[in-house]
Design an enzyme around this catalytic site. Structure first.
Site, PDB file in Angstrom:
ATOM      1  N   GLY A 243       0.829  -1.210   0.000  1.00  0.00           N
ATOM      2  CA  GLY A 243       0.000   0.000   0.000  1.00  0.00           C
ATOM      3  C   GLY A 243       0.860   1.256   0.000  1.00  0.00           C
ATOM      4  O   GLY A 243       1.953   1.258   0.560  1.00  0.00           O
TER       5      GLY A 243
ATOM      6  N   THR B  42       4.887   1.888   6.364  1.00  0.00           N
ATOM      7  CA  THR B  42       3.485   1.609   6.643  1.00  0.00           C
ATOM      8  C   THR B  42       2.940   2.718   7.516  1.00  0.00           C
ATOM      9  O   THR B  42       3.615   3.151   8.455  1.00  0.00           O
ATOM     10  CB  THR B  42       3.235   0.255   7.358  1.00  0.00           C
ATOM     11  OG1 THR B  42       1.927   0.277   7.937  1.00  0.00           O
ATOM     12  CG2 THR B  42       4.230  -0.046   8.442  1.00  0.00           C
ATOM     13  N   ILE B  43       1.746   3.178   7.191  1.00  0.00           N
ATOM     14  CA  ILE B  43       1.134   4.189   8.062  1.00  0.00           C
ATOM     15  C   ILE B  43       0.749   3.570   9.397  1.00  0.00           C
ATOM     16  O   ILE B  43       0.557   4.276  10.365  1.00  0.00           O
ATOM     17  CB  ILE B  43      -0.118   4.836   7.421  1.00  0.00           C
ATOM     18  CG1 ILE B  43      -1.226   3.801   7.197  1.00  0.00           C
ATOM     19  CG2 ILE B  43       0.235   5.567   6.135  1.00  0.00           C
ATOM     20  CD1 ILE B  43      -2.599   4.435   7.035  1.00  0.00           C
ATOM     21  N   ASP B  44       0.645   2.234   9.439  1.00  0.00           N
ATOM     22  CA  ASP B  44       0.153   1.571  10.663  1.00  0.00           C
ATOM     23  C   ASP B  44       1.194   1.514  11.779  1.00  0.00           C
ATOM     24  O   ASP B  44       0.852   1.197  12.913  1.00  0.00           O
ATOM     25  CB  ASP B  44      -0.296   0.142  10.338  1.00  0.00           C
ATOM     26  CG  ASP B  44      -1.480   0.119   9.389  1.00  0.00           C
ATOM     27  OD1 ASP B  44      -2.140   1.163   9.247  1.00  0.00           O
ATOM     28  OD2 ASP B  44      -1.742  -0.934   8.797  1.00  0.00           O
TER      29      ASP B  44
ATOM     30  N   ARG C  56     -24.405  14.574  20.081  1.00  0.00           N
ATOM     31  CA  ARG C  56     -24.331  13.243  19.470  1.00  0.00           C
ATOM     32  C   ARG C  56     -23.107  12.464  19.918  1.00  0.00           C
ATOM     33  O   ARG C  56     -22.156  13.045  20.461  1.00  0.00           O
ATOM     34  CB  ARG C  56     -24.240  13.375  17.947  1.00  0.00           C
ATOM     35  CG  ARG C  56     -25.554  13.567  17.277  1.00  0.00           C
ATOM     36  CD  ARG C  56     -25.356  13.735  15.785  1.00  0.00           C
ATOM     37  NE  ARG C  56     -26.644  13.800  15.115  1.00  0.00           N
ATOM     38  CZ  ARG C  56     -26.841  14.397  13.956  1.00  0.00           C
ATOM     39  NH1 ARG C  56     -25.843  14.971  13.327  1.00  0.00           N
ATOM     40  NH2 ARG C  56     -28.039  14.394  13.398  1.00  0.00           N
TER      41      ARG C  56
ATOM     42  N   ARG D 165     -23.423   8.914  14.822  1.00  0.00           N
ATOM     43  CA  ARG D 165     -23.043   8.947  13.417  1.00  0.00           C
ATOM     44  C   ARG D 165     -21.672   8.304  13.275  1.00  0.00           C
ATOM     45  O   ARG D 165     -20.829   8.399  14.162  1.00  0.00           O
ATOM     46  CB  ARG D 165     -22.971  10.388  12.895  1.00  0.00           C
ATOM     47  CG  ARG D 165     -24.301  11.099  12.857  1.00  0.00           C
ATOM     48  CD  ARG D 165     -25.220  10.536  11.757  1.00  0.00           C
ATOM     49  NE  ARG D 165     -26.446  11.311  11.615  1.00  0.00           N
ATOM     50  CZ  ARG D 165     -27.564  11.112  12.323  1.00  0.00           C
ATOM     51  NH1 ARG D 165     -27.616  10.144  13.229  1.00  0.00           N
ATOM     52  NH2 ARG D 165     -28.637  11.867  12.096  1.00  0.00           N
TER      53      ARG D 165
ATOM     54  N   MET E 245      -7.476   3.545  10.280  1.00  0.00           N
ATOM     55  CA  MET E 245      -6.755   2.341   9.857  1.00  0.00           C
ATOM     56  C   MET E 245      -5.960   1.744  11.025  1.00  0.00           C
ATOM     57  O   MET E 245      -5.736   2.394  12.036  1.00  0.00           O
ATOM     58  CB  MET E 245      -5.871   2.634   8.667  1.00  0.00           C
ATOM     59  CG  MET E 245      -6.669   2.690   7.367  1.00  0.00           C
ATOM     60  SD  MET E 245      -5.611   2.878   5.927  1.00  0.00           S
ATOM     61  CE  MET E 245      -6.802   2.608   4.606  1.00  0.00           C
TER      62      MET E 245
ATOM     63  N   GLY F 298       4.910  -7.550   4.077  1.00  0.00           N
ATOM     64  CA  GLY F 298       4.792  -8.471   2.932  1.00  0.00           C
ATOM     65  C   GLY F 298       5.961  -8.287   1.981  1.00  0.00           C
ATOM     66  O   GLY F 298       6.591  -9.272   1.537  1.00  0.00           O
TER      67      GLY F 298
ATOM     68  N   LYS G 270      -0.504  -6.826  -5.081  1.00  0.00           N
ATOM     69  CA  LYS G 270      -0.861  -8.154  -5.614  1.00  0.00           C
ATOM     70  C   LYS G 270       0.353  -8.876  -6.177  1.00  0.00           C
ATOM     71  O   LYS G 270       1.257  -8.243  -6.708  1.00  0.00           O
ATOM     72  CB  LYS G 270      -1.882  -7.998  -6.740  1.00  0.00           C
ATOM     73  CG  LYS G 270      -3.160  -7.373  -6.282  1.00  0.00           C
ATOM     74  CD  LYS G 270      -4.011  -7.025  -7.480  1.00  0.00           C
ATOM     75  CE  LYS G 270      -5.079  -6.050  -7.053  1.00  0.00           C
ATOM     76  NZ  LYS G 270      -5.640  -5.340  -8.186  1.00  0.00           N
TER      77      LYS G 270
HETATM   78  O1  F6P Z   1      -1.284  -1.643   5.994  1.00  0.00           O
HETATM   79  C1  F6P Z   1      -1.702  -0.381   5.717  1.00  0.00           C
HETATM   80  C2  F6P Z   1      -3.163  -0.304   5.479  1.00  0.00           C
HETATM   81  O2  F6P Z   1      -3.343   1.047   5.335  1.00  0.00           O
HETATM   82  C3  F6P Z   1      -4.127  -0.919   6.495  1.00  0.00           C
HETATM   83  O3  F6P Z   1      -4.310  -0.200   7.648  1.00  0.00           O
HETATM   84  C4  F6P Z   1      -5.378  -1.091   5.687  1.00  0.00           C
HETATM   85  O4  F6P Z   1      -6.209  -2.097   6.227  1.00  0.00           O
HETATM   86  C5  F6P Z   1      -4.826  -1.492   4.394  1.00  0.00           C
HETATM   87  O5  F6P Z   1      -3.549  -0.913   4.267  1.00  0.00           O
HETATM   88  C6  F6P Z   1      -5.686  -1.134   3.208  1.00  0.00           C
HETATM   89  O6  F6P Z   1      -5.082  -1.624   2.065  1.00  0.00           O
HETATM   90  P1  F6P Z   1      -5.649  -1.469   0.595  1.00  0.00           P
HETATM   91  O7  F6P Z   1      -5.251  -0.124   0.104  1.00  0.00           O
HETATM   92  O8  F6P Z   1      -4.993  -2.543  -0.166  1.00  0.00           O
HETATM   93  O9  F6P Z   1      -7.130  -1.591   0.661  1.00  0.00           O
END
Ligand code: F6P
Length: 366
Positions: A12, A141-143, A178, A284, A185, A120, A77
């Protein structure tokens, strides 16, 4: 003939990828005998016929450090070890093309590879290294869920976007009395949710590491409203969060060659659960999604990405292959792939970040 380093981005996208590419090229241009070649969409550019590559020089990377995405393109992919192909019966299978690709790299005179990607991609790096490829990994990774590095670039940008989301939702929540639920993510780890909750002042933060009890969440929300229904509450929930007696919300993708689970929807599930548990207040849901991944990287991510790029090329010069670049404050180091991809970076239960959240009165669903 000049020596050649191949650079590619996989998985990603993530704010800061272009800053890494630029840093590699700028550092390499200081060495008279090196040139940088970019492969389009990760290793696909090498595996495709005709090959899709581009020569990267200082001119082609000029000014890209603040551009989102990646000038090389990326893919989530396939890859050299599992290249998707259509069988005669119309179904899809995959084939290992790694040997063919390594032969092609040597035919192209590639001396080293810099693979920018998440876990990956770094698993692919390790497998290629074991087959003799001179490869260096750069984590993205942003995560922020890679354990080998204190931070990954892209993370601070995502936190900034998520925090701005909380800020905006706070004012509309207060105006309407609310409960606002913001899904961010974070499949395995709740870093973005936790940072945005602290920075944005959310009342509830739910992360994958702490399965939540809906009654505890409701208790916290109810305490924010008076008898006349005046009050408001903001919940931030990571996409990988799950109820303590349930599962996370994800599905398989039908995209060919895409192996990850597709997350999204836990915020709606929580909304339902709160209603079932007796919540009276209007709610919401906002799912922030890929807004967190696009756009201009914040300065911190540009700096970290630049450090990773320069370090990666210096590791190429030193032939320090089989490693992933990592930030271990205050150094940028190389960590062997085997160590780099061995475990996730989870939010630890006794971390000071969680203590801070609790100290601020943020409910973590437990
Ligand atoms: O691993 C980074 C991430 O941003 C996840 O937090 C998120 O679930 C995933 O990628 C989304 O990936 P894609 O762009 O393939 O839908």
């Amino acid at each position: 003939m000049k020596k050649r380093v191949l650079i590619l981005t996989g998985g990603g996208d993530c704010p800061g990828l272009n800053a890494v590419i630029r840093a590699v090229v700028k550092r390499a241009s200081q060495e008279k005998d090196w040139e940088v070649i970019g492969s389009v969409q990760s290793f696909d550019g090498i595996l495709r016929e005709p090959t899709e590559i581009m020569v990267l020089d200082e001119k082609s990377v000029s000014g890209i450090h603040f551009r989102g995405g990646t000038i090389l393109g990326t893919t989530t992919k396939g890859g050299p070890f599992a290249w998707p192909y259509k069988k005669p019966d119309g179904t899809w299978g995959s084939v290992d093309r790694s040997d063919e690709m390594l032969n092609k790299l040597s035919y192209m005179g590639i001396d080293a590879v810099i693979n920018i990607g998440g876990d990956g991609s770094q698993k692919i790096s390790q497998a290629l290294y074991e087959k003799g490829c001179n490869i260096i990994g750069v984590p993205k990774t942003i995560d922020n869920d890679l354990s080998a590095t204190d931070f990954t670039f892209g993370f601070q940008t995502a936190v900034q976007v998520a925090t701005e989301g909380v800020d905006k939702l706070v004012t509309t929540a207060a105006s309407h009395n609310r409960v606002m639920i913001l899904e961010v993510m974070g499949r395995e780890a709740g870093w973005i949710a936790l940072h945005a909750s602290i920075a944005g002042g959310a009342e509830v933060c739910l992360i994958p590491e702490i399965p939540y009890d809906v009654d505890k969440v409701l208790e916290k929300i109810n305490a924010r409203f008076d008898n006349s229904g005046k009050g408001f509450a903001n919940i931030v929930i990571a996409e990988g969060a799950m109820p303590k007696d349930g599962t996370a919300v994800h599905r398989n993708s039908n995209e060919i060659g895409y192996k990850n689970k597709v997350y999204g929807g836990i915020a709606y599930k929580l909304q339902e659960q709160l209603k079932e548990a007796g919540m009276e207040w209007d709610t919401r849901v906002t799912v922030l999604g890929h807004l967190q991944r696009g756009g201009v990287p914040v300065a911190y991510d540009r700096v970290l990405a630049s450090q990773f790029g320069v370090k990666a090329f210096e590791m190429v010069l030193k032939k320090d292959f089989g490693k992933m670049v990592a930030y271990r404050h205050p150094e940028i180091i190389g960590v062997p792939f085997s160590e780099a991809i061995s475990r996730y970076n989870f939010v630890e239960k006794d971390s000071y970040l969680l203590k801070t959240a609790r100290g601020l009165g943020i409910n973590l669903g437990d």
